[in-house]
Design a protein around this motif. Structure first.
Motif, PDB file in Angstrom:
ATOM      1  N   ARG A 108       1.028  -1.161  -0.061  1.00 23.92           N
ATOM      2  CA  ARG A 108      -0.144   0.206   0.241  1.00 23.92           C
ATOM      3  C   ARG A 108       0.638   1.496   0.314  1.00 23.92           C
ATOM      4  NH1 ARG A 108      -3.332  -3.075   3.534  1.00 23.92           N
ATOM      5  NH2 ARG A 108      -1.563  -2.402   5.384  1.00 23.92           N
ATOM      6  N   LEU A 109       1.750   1.258   0.126  1.00 29.22           N
ATOM      7  CA  LEU A 109       2.871   2.238   0.612  1.00 29.22           C
ATOM      8  C   LEU A 109       3.603   2.335  -0.439  1.00 29.22           C
ATOM      9  CD1 LEU A 109       3.819   4.651   2.626  1.00 29.22           C
ATOM     10  CD2 LEU A 109       5.903   2.854   3.127  1.00 29.22           C
ATOM     11  N   ALA A 110       3.677   1.319  -1.122  1.00 31.08           N
ATOM     12  CA  ALA A 110       3.988   1.917  -2.728  1.00 31.08           C
ATOM     13  C   ALA A 110       3.317   2.080  -3.626  1.00 31.08           C
ATOM     14  CB  ALA A 110       4.118   0.190  -2.868  1.00 31.08           C
ATOM     15  N   GLY A 111       2.105   2.434  -2.994  1.00 29.42           N
ATOM     16  CA  GLY A 111       1.127   2.674  -4.176  1.00 29.42           C
ATOM     17  C   GLY A 111       0.214   1.958  -4.470  1.00 29.42           C
ATOM     18  N   TYR A 112       0.479   0.920  -4.568  1.00 33.62           N
ATOM     19  CA  TYR A 112      -0.548  -0.333  -4.791  1.00 33.62           C
ATOM     20  C   TYR A 112      -1.923  -0.722  -3.351  1.00 33.62           C
ATOM     21  CZ  TYR A 112       2.818  -0.470  -8.253  1.00 33.62           C
ATOM     22  OH  TYR A 112       3.328   0.438  -9.680  1.00 33.62           O
ATOM     23  N   ASP A 113      -3.173  -1.363  -3.943  1.00 32.43           N
ATOM     24  CA  ASP A 113      -4.208  -1.488  -2.334  1.00 32.43           C
ATOM     25  C   ASP A 113      -3.753  -3.019  -2.466  1.00 32.43           C
ATOM     26  OD1 ASP A 113      -6.732  -1.323  -2.044  1.00 32.43           O
ATOM     27  OD2 ASP A 113      -7.202  -2.133  -3.751  1.00 32.43           O
ATOM     28  N   ALA A 114      -3.394  -3.585  -1.248  1.00 34.04           N
ATOM     29  CA  ALA A 114      -3.501  -4.667  -1.257  1.00 34.04           C
ATOM     30  C   ALA A 114      -4.389  -4.861   0.091  1.00 34.04           C
ATOM     31  CB  ALA A 114      -2.515  -4.969  -0.538  1.00 34.04           C
ATOM     32  N   THR A 115      -5.541  -5.633   0.482  1.00 35.27           N
ATOM     33  CA  THR A 115      -5.964  -6.292   1.783  1.00 35.27           C
ATOM     34  C   THR A 115      -5.133  -7.513   2.651  1.00 35.27           C
ATOM     35  OG1 THR A 115      -8.067  -5.447   0.726  1.00 35.27           O
ATOM     36  CG2 THR A 115      -8.479  -6.748   2.198  1.00 35.27           C
ATOM     37  N   VAL A 116      -4.937  -7.393   3.788  1.00 35.15           N
ATOM     38  CA  VAL A 116      -4.292  -8.530   4.593  1.00 35.15           C
ATOM     39  C   VAL A 116      -5.520  -9.094   5.019  1.00 35.15           C
ATOM     40  CG1 VAL A 116      -2.969  -9.584   6.028  1.00 35.15           C
ATOM     41  CG2 VAL A 116      -2.388  -7.481   4.506  1.00 35.15           C
ATOM     42  N   VAL A 117      -5.964 -10.705   4.287  1.00 35.44           N
ATOM     43  CA  VAL A 117      -7.059 -11.368   5.685  1.00 35.44           C
ATOM     44  C   VAL A 117      -6.004 -12.269   6.386  1.00 35.44           C
ATOM     45  CG1 VAL A 117      -9.351 -12.437   5.228  1.00 35.44           C
ATOM     46  CG2 VAL A 117      -8.329 -10.704   3.438  1.00 35.44           C
ATOM     47  N   ARG A 118      -6.949 -11.824   7.632  1.00 35.93           N
ATOM     48  CA  ARG A 118      -6.743 -13.236   9.060  1.00 35.93           C
ATOM     49  C   ARG A 118      -7.576 -14.247   9.591  1.00 35.93           C
ATOM     50  NH1 ARG A 118      -5.532  -7.810   9.605  1.00 35.93           N
ATOM     51  NH2 ARG A 118      -3.294  -7.183   9.645  1.00 35.93           N
ATOM     52  N   ASP A 119      -8.635 -13.243   9.304  1.00 37.50           N
ATOM     53  CA  ASP A 119      -9.930 -14.357   9.350  1.00 37.50           C
ATOM     54  C   ASP A 119     -10.500 -15.660   8.807  1.00 37.50           C
ATOM     55  OD1 ASP A 119     -12.985 -13.745   9.878  1.00 37.50           O
ATOM     56  OD2 ASP A 119     -12.236 -14.534  12.212  1.00 37.50           O
ATOM     57  N   ASP A 120     -10.497 -16.230   8.855  1.00 36.57           N
ATOM     58  CA  ASP A 120     -11.722 -17.229   8.292  1.00 36.57           C
ATOM     59  C   ASP A 120     -12.965 -17.391   7.328  1.00 36.57           C
ATOM     60  OD1 ASP A 120      -9.778 -19.387   8.073  1.00 36.57           O
ATOM     61  OD2 ASP A 120     -10.272 -20.795   9.370  1.00 36.57           O
ATOM     62  N   ALA A 121     -13.924 -16.540   7.986  1.00 32.51           N
ATOM     63  CA  ALA A 121     -14.751 -15.985   7.651  1.00 32.51           C
ATOM     64  C   ALA A 121     -14.508 -14.825   7.085  1.00 32.51           C
ATOM     65  CB  ALA A 121     -16.137 -15.554   9.482  1.00 32.51           C
ATOM     66  N   ASP A 122     -13.806 -13.741   7.240  1.00 27.86           N
ATOM     67  CA  ASP A 122     -13.288 -13.113   6.072  1.00 27.86           C
ATOM     68  C   ASP A 122     -12.983 -12.950   5.159  1.00 27.86           C
ATOM     69  OD1 ASP A 122     -13.141 -10.004   5.309  1.00 27.86           O
ATOM     70  OD2 ASP A 122     -11.270  -9.870   6.866  1.00 27.86           O
ATOM     71  N   LEU A 123     -11.952 -14.340   5.492  1.00 22.12           N
ATOM     72  CA  LEU A 123     -11.138 -15.114   4.312  1.00 22.12           C
ATOM     73  C   LEU A 123     -12.733 -15.238   3.415  1.00 22.12           C
ATOM     74  CD1 LEU A 123      -8.566 -15.755   3.035  1.00 22.12           C
ATOM     75  CD2 LEU A 123      -9.061 -17.497   4.085  1.00 22.12           C
ATOM     76  N   ALA A 124     -13.557 -15.933   4.009  1.00 23.58           N
ATOM     77  CA  ALA A 124     -14.802 -16.577   2.638  1.00 23.58           C
ATOM     78  C   ALA A 124     -15.510 -15.306   1.669  1.00 23.58           C
ATOM     79  CB  ALA A 124     -15.875 -17.501   3.382  1.00 23.58           C
ATOM     80  N   ASN A 125     -14.974 -14.510   2.853  1.00 23.02           N
ATOM     81  CA  ASN A 125     -15.999 -13.583   2.312  1.00 23.02           C
ATOM     82  C   ASN A 125     -15.321 -12.750   1.433  1.00 23.02           C
ATOM     83  OD1 ASN A 125     -18.569 -13.581   4.022  1.00 23.02           O
ATOM     84  ND2 ASN A 125     -17.616 -12.134   5.480  1.00 23.02           N
TER      85      ASN A 125
END
Length: 297
Positions: A165-182
Motif C-alpha cells: 500500500r505504501l508503494a501505491g498499490y491496493d492490498a488487503t490482508v486477511v487473517r480471519d477465516d470468515a473474512d477470508l470466505a467473504n
C-alpha cells in the motif's frame, strides 16, 4: 513416532511420498540412487538431520552417489534437498514433536539467531530474482491484491500488505477465516492472491488458493513446503526456509522475501511509488505520528 509412521502420516496429509517420488526423473534412478531414495522415504527424521556422509552410510553408497541423487531429484546438492526434506518432515509433526526432533542444545537465544542466519544464507542461494520480479509485476498489474496469513505469519502478511500500500498499490490482508470466505467470494480475473503459510498448512489457505485459481485470479504461495493441492493452485511457489528452534518457526526468511517483493515493486512504476510515499509522509505529519519530524529541504 517411528520414521515409517511419520512417512505414512506425511504421505497422507502433506503428500510427502508423492512429492518425493514425483521428482524422480522419467528415466528413473540407478540402483544406488534408488537406495538413497528408499532411505529418504523410510527414514525422513534421521536423514533430515544427517550429513551427506551419514546419509550415504544409511543407504550403503558413497557420498558422491548421495550428491548425484540429490541433483537427479532436481536439487543443487544434498544440503538443498535436506532443507526441503526437513521442512516437509517437520510439517507432519505437532509442536512438542518439533522441539523433540530438533534436539537443540545450549542457549536457545543464540541458537535461534544462528538458525536464522543459516536459513537466510540458504534463501539467498536459492531464491530466483525472476520469481520475485514476476510477483511484483503481478501485484502492480492487479485489480485487487488479497494477502492471506495465519498464526505468527500474520506478521509477514501485515508487513507485505503495509508496504504494498505504501508503494501505491491496493492490498488487503486477511487473517480471519470468515473474512477470508467473504473476500474470496468477490475474487475475479485480474486479481492476485498471495498465500502465506508455513509449517502445517492451514486448510483455509489451501481452499482459498484453489477457489481463487478457479475464478481466474493469479495465485502465489510463500511457504516452506507446499502441499500438492497448494502447488497445483499456485502459479508460482516461493519455497522459504522457516525452521526455527524449540516450538517456533522462524519469521526472518519470510519477512526477507516480503521485503524483496516490495523492493522490486517500487521499481515497476517509480513515479507512482514516489507520489504515494510523499502523500503518506504528509499525512504522518498531519496526524503527528512521528516523535521526530524530518527536516524540510
Amino acid at each position: 513416532m517411528t520414521d515409517s509412521a511419520t512417512t505414512s502420516a506425511a504421505g497422507e496429509s502433506d503428500g510427502f511420498e508423492t512429492w518425493l517420488r514425483g521428482r524422480v526423473p522419467e528415466r528413473g534412478l540407478r540402483s544406488k540412487g534408488a537406495s538413497v531414495l528408499e532411505v529418504l522415504l523410510t527414514q525422513p527424521r534421521r536423514v533430515s538431520y544427517s550429513s551427506a556422509a551419514e546419509a550415504a552410510e544409511l543407504a550403503g553408497v558413497n557420498v558422491a552417489t548421495v550428491s548425484r541423487t540429490a541433483q537427479a531429484l532436481g536439487f543443487s546438492g544434498w544440503s538443498d534437498l535436506q532443507q526441503e526434506l526437513r521442512a516437509r518432515y517437520l510439517s507432519s509433526l505437532s509442536a512438542p514433536d518439533v522441539a523433540a526432533a530438533q534436539r537443540t542444545e545450549g542457549e536457545l537465544g543464540g541458537a535461534s539467531l544462528r538458525r536464522d542466519l543459516e536459513s537466510l544464507a540458504v534463501l539467498n542461494r536459492r531464491l530466483d530474482d525472476q520469481l520475485i520480479r514476476t510477483i511484483a509485476e503481478a501485484i502492480a498489474q492487479a485489480r485487487r491484491v488479497l494477502i492471506i496469513a495465519n498464526g505468527s505469519y500474520v506478521a509477514v502478511g501485515s508487513a507485505l500488505g503495509h508496504n504494498v500500500r505504501l508503494a501505491g498499490y491496493d492490498a488487503t490482508v486477511v487473517r480471519d477465516d470468515a473474512d477470508l470466505a467473504n473476500s474470496v467470494s468477490r475474487i475475479e480475473p485480474g486479481d492476485v492472491l498471495v498465500a502465506i503459510s508455513f509449517w502445517r498448512l492451514y486448510q483455509s489457505t489451501v481452499t482459498a488458493a484453489e477457489e481463487a485459481s478457479s475464478r481466474g485470479a493469479r495465485v502465489f504461495a510463500l511457504t516452506d513446503a507446499a502441499s500438492p493441492a497448494l502447488a497445483a493452485a499456485a502459479e508460482q511457489v516461493v519455497l522459504i526456509p522457516a525452521e526455527g528452534v524449540a516450538f517456533f518457526p522462524s519469521l526472518a526468511p519470510g519477512l526477507a522475501v516480503a521485503q524483496a517483493i516490495v523492493a522490486q515493486l517500487s521499481t515497476v512504476d517509480p513515479e507512482r511509488t514516489r507520489k504515494s510515499i510523499e502523500a503518506a509522509e504528509t499525512q504522518w505529519s498531519r496526524f503527528g505520528l512521528m516523535h521526530r519530524q524530518p527536516r524540510r529541504g
